[in-house]
Structures are given as structure tokens and as C-alpha cells.
Design an enzyme around this catalytic site. Sequence first.
Site, PDB file in Angstrom:
ATOM      1  N   ASP A 466       0.857  -1.174   0.000  1.00  0.00           N
ATOM      2  CA  ASP A 466       0.000   0.000   0.000  1.00  0.00           C
ATOM      3  C   ASP A 466       0.893   1.223   0.000  1.00  0.00           C
ATOM      4  O   ASP A 466       2.043   1.125   0.395  1.00  0.00           O
ATOM      5  CB  ASP A 466      -0.752   0.052   1.331  1.00  0.00           C
ATOM      6  CG  ASP A 466      -2.088  -0.600   1.177  1.00  0.00           C
ATOM      7  OD1 ASP A 466      -2.332  -1.091   0.088  1.00  0.00           O
ATOM      8  OD2 ASP A 466      -2.869  -0.605   2.131  1.00  0.00           O
ATOM      9  N   ASP A 787      -4.137  -2.380   5.066  1.00  0.00           N
ATOM     10  CA  ASP A 787      -4.631  -1.916   6.362  1.00  0.00           C
ATOM     11  C   ASP A 787      -6.146  -1.841   6.374  1.00  0.00           C
ATOM     12  O   ASP A 787      -6.760  -1.970   7.397  1.00  0.00           O
ATOM     13  CB  ASP A 787      -4.027  -0.540   6.704  1.00  0.00           C
ATOM     14  CG  ASP A 787      -4.212   0.440   5.563  1.00  0.00           C
ATOM     15  OD1 ASP A 787      -4.866   0.072   4.568  1.00  0.00           O
ATOM     16  OD2 ASP A 787      -3.711   1.564   5.661  1.00  0.00           O
ATOM     17  N   ASP A 791      -8.896  -4.784   2.109  1.00  0.00           N
ATOM     18  CA  ASP A 791      -7.692  -5.542   1.736  1.00  0.00           C
ATOM     19  C   ASP A 791      -7.767  -7.004   2.156  1.00  0.00           C
ATOM     20  O   ASP A 791      -6.903  -7.784   1.801  1.00  0.00           O
ATOM     21  CB  ASP A 791      -6.437  -4.927   2.382  1.00  0.00           C
ATOM     22  CG  ASP A 791      -6.140  -3.550   1.819  1.00  0.00           C
ATOM     23  OD1 ASP A 791      -6.443  -3.328   0.640  1.00  0.00           O
ATOM     24  OD2 ASP A 791      -5.621  -2.705   2.558  1.00  0.00           O
TER      25      ASP A 791
END
Length: 1136
Positions: A466, A787, A791
Site C-alpha cells: 500500500d 490496512d 484488503d
Amino acid sequence: MTNNVADHHPGNSVAEGNHEGDFGCSMVELRNFMELRSAEAVARLNDSYGGIQNVCKRLKTSPVEGLSGNPTDLEKRRQVFGQNFIPPKKAKTFLQLVWEALQDVTLIILEIAAIISLGLSFYHPPGGDNELCGQSSGGVEDEGEAQAGWIEGAAILFSVIIVVLVTAFNDWSKEKQFRGLQSRIEQEQKFTVIRKGQVIQIPVAEIVVGDIAQIKYGDLLPADGILIQGNDLKIDESSLTGESDHVKKSMDKDPMLLSGTHVMEGSGRMVVTAVGINSQTGIIFTLLGAGEGDEEKKVKKGKKSGAPENRNKAKTQDGVALEIQPLKSQEGVENEEKEKKKVKVPKKEKSVLQGKLTRLAVQIGKAGLLMSAITVIILVLYFVIDTFGVQKRPWLAECTPIYIQYFVKFFIIGVTVLVVAVPEGLPLAVTISLAYSVKKMMKDNNLVRHLDACETMGNATAICSDKTGTLTMNRMTVVQAYVGDTHYRQIPDPEAILPKILDLIVHGVAINSAYTSKILPPEKEGGLPRQVGNKTECALLGFVLDLKQDYQAVRNEVPEEKLYKVYTFNSVRKSMSTVLRSSGGGFRMYSKGASEIILRKCTKILDKNGEPRVFKVKDRDEMVKKVIEPMACHGLRTICLAFRDFPADAEPDWDSENEILSDLTCIAVVGIEDPVRPEVPDAILKCQRAGITVRMVTGDNINTARAIATKCGILLPGEDFLCLEGKEFNRLIRNEKGEVEQEQLDKIWPKLRVLARSSPTDKHTLVKGIIDSTVGDQRQVVAVTGDGTNDGPALKKADVGFAMGIAGTDVAKEASDIILTDDNFTSIVKAVMWGRNVYDSISKFLQFQLTVNVVAVIVAFTGACITQDSPLKAVQMLWVNLIMDTFASLALATEPPSESLLLRKPYGRNKPLISRTMMKNILGHAVYQLTIIFTLLFAGEKFFDIDSGRNAPLHSPPTEHYTIVFNTFVMMQLFNEINARKIHGERNVFEAIYRNPIFCTVVLGTFAAQIIIVEFGGKPFSCSGLTLSQWFWCIFIGVGELLWGQLICTVPTSHLKFLKEAGHGITKEEIPEEELPEDVDEIDHAEMELRRGQILWFRGLNRIQTQVLGGSGAGGALPSLSPPLSPSPGALSAER
């Protein structure tokens, strides 16, 4: 739908102490009530309780103020309604672990042999001294020996006990460590509740019935409750129902919220009605607890639980696992995996290393069994032919016991060969190495939830990371703004902005953001203000403060209850809007979101006088060019603020979102900076050096993403890498029907470095595509960081999923294998280092162990065939086995990692465990050791000028000759252990040896023990004391190992084409058709190879076990490598 909110009774927030336990409804009532769903529940709520208000009244709580937090009141609630805590399953006791360790087949064979040998040594048959029974070479002992005859049996039993205790102790400490870890994860889980009107965070275990809890996107609900107020709330109840569709919750349709479910969208407040074992999850847990006993019996008893069970432990692990791991008891695993309504094979078998080890162990086990069988057959045949053929003796009845004694002795020699051949130290080495790494990784901010993730990480070839929070600091600040036709390159002076525009900005930010996001004063003097809640919203609130305005005043004026309708942010909308009733009877809506999305919906924009003017498509394109792209190219995220007024005459249809979110007026566009973490570029460089590709997958727009990727070093100038947006990516990889085509994906992913504006599905598609891909010389092993709640699927699919410890939602942590406690990308690099270290440690151990095995088996085998008696006695072999297995695994498995591990390419999925170089070392050292031992065996007596021990008369005590052979053998192993520290052909084997105190202790300790055994071991160890000069020779020959090692290094491996590698992963072609399940793509090949190994292993073992144990089915000789078979998926639904 309006936000109907319960009117509140502040008076009730203080408990009326005089009614003892006198709440308006009992625990059982509430518990039954919580089992109802949707319409039924609403009806019952209104009929029996007279609405949610009255439930709150009966529970003596206020929907707005919450509980008083008075300790006696909380205590009373705990007594009446129970605590929010599910009692853990009992841990296995030490004795149970000992019993499991005893189930090992090789140990059982040894025990039986030892017991027979003991029994026979006490049995003196009448015709024992009969001349006719003959005394062929190697016969039964005289009186002196007969006294000591029991020693060998006893010594074998003693060694077995040692091995069992060591194994059990290892299991026990691992279990204990795991519980510690578990409780640590639990304590860290907090939840937001309202007490005395204050919003506070308390540990989940402290929540009581009657608490008012605030719930928001990404939460995992810790208790059952009823909704009091909700905005656009959607819940994923698949962990309870197995249905993957999100369930909409609202006051009038379905207000029931259940523990263990995930909030996927929206926010709200609920009153807690059931906690702990009375909550829905708790009830299921209790049911499972009851079914647990029968389940245990079905699960193959795995001994020496090497890593594979740990996945399972991680899920079932008994702590109060509920709070973090809803419904993950063994059967629950299945239910939870029902993503996309397809039961996947639980992830716990995925380890690459485990598969390779299983295959290797099976191969070695077979070879050992063969050798030992041949040894026994040769010994027996030789004896029979010699006694009855050559010496032509009759078989006399009174001689039978003596012959039996011979046969038992041969059998023991055979078993000894088997014991030395089977590397039972392997699972131990794996376990020690993993447990040690996990403990140390805690210090490097890696909280490992599943043991084998740590070793898989060493093989990682790709990391999909990310951007926000991992590569960047996740401390967002507004640094540029475009307001009233002016582009400010830094925060404008409040004087420069018209009061009415300023007012719109302040209201638009303060009201149209979660009320849980706020900015608090810094903890330390002179520090930065603390950002709580959503970081993007905090940046906007910070912008309001920078404009010298106060957002809290606006929020106090418009409390959450007054909001008419909220469209919360989600990954599809990428915007958030809040509707208020205006004083004139109309409505005003504030919106904010990604600039390219909101600007498309704008038809007007405020000019420098604060008046709306028309905003056409060409104006928009110009604004994108002049304002948004320059901001994005500096790596800023652009957020647009807008509003819309609805007239009073007719209320709009709030459900047709597209109509509502159109015709907006743009107030301002701000550029938010999220600086790259200073240590990240360096970490990414390390990854690239280590042969790991880092890809960035982000929801941000492509220019911002490209700018940040360049700053991090993911994109290097002058390289032809791809940066794609989610839309484009999908267009390229899907066919007309919209299905993902693996060939198309294979063209893209090798070059793809940045995927921007991506949805969670894109992330999952990318990860799955890379894992399933077969292009390139090796299969990819993918790690993913995440997070957000969205996801989850990608984290689960990845070989290793990293969740953020600070910014991560509960859902993400739930799906992950490792939690990064500091949210920092550099910690991932540490994890790679540890993972590679585990892999290398196990290879080191293998290299050492196999050298010993090869030598000991050949010596025992040839010795037995030529001299009718193994030169290394059973007890000596067991000692060798103990140093080789237990101690060596301790010494070699605890090497600390070094930076140099990051300088080589990853091994990948199908690289064999034993490389050519290692094979060269194993065979090279075996040649040296065998030459020395056979020279000593057949010519040693001349060299040392001592009596030969070969055909020594039977009455003789242990000879110096054989003692020298044994001692030299052990010395060579000790020095070879130092050689084994390097497996890639490095010359300096002593490098950083002082950094590993365990290694030094083990080597010196073994040396001391060897001195004691030789000098004082006497009969049990068949040793006799040696002189100083003999000791020096033994040590000298041992040191020769180190020199020989240097010699082996000089031979280039490339010239030794004939060397085979061993311990491969499995390739797709090798999997027999009938074992491929229908849904092939869901099963990972490491799992297949495990299955296959398991099947072979179990077939072999079951035959042995049926004979040995009368079929009580107790694990295999290496069952630690065969994961417990999972119960059937039907188990849970049946329970329900």
C-alpha cells in the site's frame, strides 16, 4: 430514511443501586431476543419492549450519555450479564505432550527392542552353558557381561526418555509462547464506547451489557447489540452465516448487530445486549467446545508439532481467541474461508519449506528402512549359515533362548541403523528455528500470527505494498489550496479568503467528516498535534485550524443526531456526503472526495467574490491541467470540497444516489501531502538488491502515485516500467465476458510497478494472477501489505499477508499472517531477512545431519556385515543421534541473520532444499570420515599399538580400539558442525561465531560430555578410558575436518555435473490426476505436495502402526510434517 435517534434519559445513566440485579430484562431474554433477525426482530422490539428507548431504560443506560462508568454498577452488570470474555480451551499438559512424543514409530520400535533385550538379559536358561549351542563370533556374554547385560537395554530406554522429554519440552514452550502472543494481541484490541457522555476507548474485555458503543468502518464487533443510530451501515456477516453479501442495517428494517461480524461501510451507535459466552459467537464457541473432544480424536495426532499445526493453533489457539479471531476453531476455519461462497482449503498448509521437508524425510526414511532391513537379514543369514551350515550344529531346544538372544542383538543393531538414518531432528530444527525467529522478530516490530509465514517470507519474490502509511508517514497535511480562482502554493492567510467561502469550508469539513476524527494537542511539549481517526479528514481539520477557525464549535452546534442523511465513504464511491436540514426548510448537502470524481459532478464553482459561476467541461479540463496535475506531480493527493442546496418544496429521493450527487458547486480543491518515510527508499533498494520486486498498489490518482513511487525508488528513471490505473488494468486483462485471462495478465505484471486508483478486487486479481502465473523461470511468492477492511481478500490470498498494527482495521489483522507493529515498510525487509535465515538454518542443519547419517549408516552396515557387530554400539549411536539431532538443531537453528542474506536472489518455490554445493559438502565430508573410520577400524590397532577390538574374545571388556573409533567419529562431527555454518561455499566458517552464544555453548558442552562418556562411560557406553596422546590424535583427526572443508571449497561445483539436488518442490506435472480437486486454482501446489507426501507417508506408517500398535493410529515417524487433517466443512453447519 431520516436518522431517527432515541431521545435520551440522562437520569438513567447513574445506576440505581437499591434494586439488586434489578434490570428490566434478564440475560436469557436478551439472549433469545438476539437470535431473531430483521423483520421479526423489529416486531419483537416494538411489541415486547416498546422500542429501543425502552430497552435502554430497562438496561439503565442513556443512548447519548452512555453508562456512568461507576465501578459498582459495572461490576453488577458483569455479575448479571457475564463478562465479555470467552474462556480459553485448556492447554495440553506436559504429560499429554510426552505421550504424543512417545507415539513416534522409530521410538516405539526402539522401546520394544530395548524391553525384549532387558527381559532376555535377566533370563538365564538351564542349557545356557551347553557346549553344543556353540559360541560363534559375537556370541552371548560370560558371567561378567551377563551382569551388565541389562545395561544396553536400560541405556536405550534412557536415551528414548531423553529424546521424548526434549521434544515435549519444546512443544510445551512453543505453546506457552503462542499463548503469550495471543494474549498480547488481545490486550491491544480496544473499542470505542461512550461513558458519562465522553467517547473513550476501552479494552474489548471490559465492555458490559448496557454500554453504548460507537461503530465505524473496519470494526470487528466485540459483542451483540441493537442499533440506536446508523449512517449507511453495511455489515459482513459471513463469519456467522457464510453468506458473503453485505447486510444493510437500519433502525426500521434490521437493527440486530452480532459479535464477530465486520463493519464494511458506514458508522453508527449500538447498545450492547449480550457479551462473552452469551453473544452469538460465544454460543457457537460453546457448542464447538462440546464437539471439541470428538474432533480431537479424529485429527491425526501430530507429534513434535512442527510448523504445520501452528497455523491451526494460530486459529484455534485457545486464548480468548474470540476477540481477534471470531469463529476460528478448527471447524470454523472452513466457514470463514467461504469467501465467494467457495470453500477454500484452509491456508494453514501453505508452507513451501514444509512441503520440501516432507518429501525429503520420506525419501530418507525409506532409504533408512531398507538399509536396516538388509543389515538384519545379512546378520541373521550369516549367523544361521555359520552355525548350522558351516559348523553343522543341530538346533537344540535348550539352546533356543540363546539363539533368540542373538537375534534380538541383531534386531537392535538393525534398529540402531534405522534410528541414525531417520533424521528425526528435522522437525525439531524447524520448530526451534521458527520459534526462535518469531521471538526475535517481535523486537523487529513483526508480530507473527502464523509461524510458517516467517519462513515463506524468505522466499518472497514480490511485495505488493500500500502507499499510505506503509511507504508514507500517514501524517497528512494540507499544503496547497485552490480557493476562489486562486492557486495558493502554501496555506493562505485567513484574511485573504472571503468570510462566506471560509464559512463554507469550515462547515463542509467539520460536519462532513466522521465525528470520531479529531485533532488533539500534542503529547509532548513542542511535538506535532495528534491526529485521531481518519488521517485524510484530520488533514482537512488541520487546514481549518490553520485558517484560525474552530471546527469543534460547529460540531457542538450540529451534533451527530441532527445529521439528516450520511453517505459514508467507501471504496466504490470514493467520496462522502452529509445532508442537513436548512433553517428555511430545504436541505443542504456537503460533499468531499477525490477531486476527479467530485469535479465531474460539479456544474458551478465559487469565484473570487464567493459567487457561483458556471463550470463547464472545458473549464474542468483546464482546471485539471493547471491545478490538479501540478499538485499530483508533487505527490499531493487532491481533495475537492463541494456543496449543493435542495429546495424546500419537494423532498428528493435520497436513495437514487446519482441524482443526489450531481449539480454540485465546487468550494475549493486542496492538495494533501503525505511525506515518504525517510527510511523507505533505502529499504526498497535493499529489496531490489535481494531480487524482490516492490509494487505499489494504491487508491490514489496516477500522478500522485507516480510521484511517490519515484521518491521511494520503486520507479527508476530511464526504465520502461508500467504505471496503470485500475480501469486500464482491467481493460487489458479481461476478455469480452469480463473474465480475467491469465495470458493477458502474464503480459502485464512483470513490468507493472504502480497500480493506481485500484479497487480491492483489482488488488486481489493482481495478487492471485502473480501467484498463479507460470511465466518466468520460477513461480512467484507474493507478500502483500494492507490496512483497510477491503484488503482482506488480497491479504488472505497472498503467501504472506502483512497488516498494519496501528492503522490497520481489525478485519485486515484478522486476514493477515504478520502484523507490523510500527506500520513501517523497513520491518518487511527485516521479515525477509529472518525468513531467509530460517531457510538457511534448516539447510545448514540438513547438511550436517545428512553427513552424519550417511557415515553412521554405512559404518554400522558394513561393520555389521564384515565383523558381525556394529563398531558403533546402540547406545553410542543414540548419543551420536542426540548430539546430531537435538543439540545440532539448537546450535545451527539459532544463527542470527546478517545483512549479507539480502545480497542473493530468493530461492522461489521450486528450488531444492539441498543444492549442488551442499551435496558436494555432504559427500566430500562423508568420504573423509569413512576413510578415517575404516582405516582405524581395520588398521588402527597397528597404528596405536593396542589390542584389536575386531574379533576380541567375547568376555573382553570394551576395547580401546573401538573406543578410539567412536571418539574420532564424534570429534569429526563436532568440527564438521563448524563447517556446516556455511552452505554457499564460503571459506570463512568462523565468521561472527561469537555472535551466536548458543552455538559455542553446544559445541563446548558436547565436547565436555564426550570426555565424560569416554573416560567414565564404561560398560553402558562400551567405552574404555584413553591416554592423552590417543585423545590428541582423535582431536587432530577432528581438526582435519576443517582443513578438508577448505579443500572441498576449492573444487568448483560446476565441474561436478553428476551431483543431484534433493528435496525439490513439486511441479504441476507430477500431481496425479485423481488427486486434483475440481476447483484446481484454489489449491496451492505446496499443499498438493504435502497431501501427496502425507498420503505416501500415512500408507507406509499405517502398515507399521497396525503391526506395532494394533492400529491405534498414532502419528508417524515424522508426523510433525503432516498437518492434522481438517475436519469436514459440514461440521460447523451441522452443529448449528
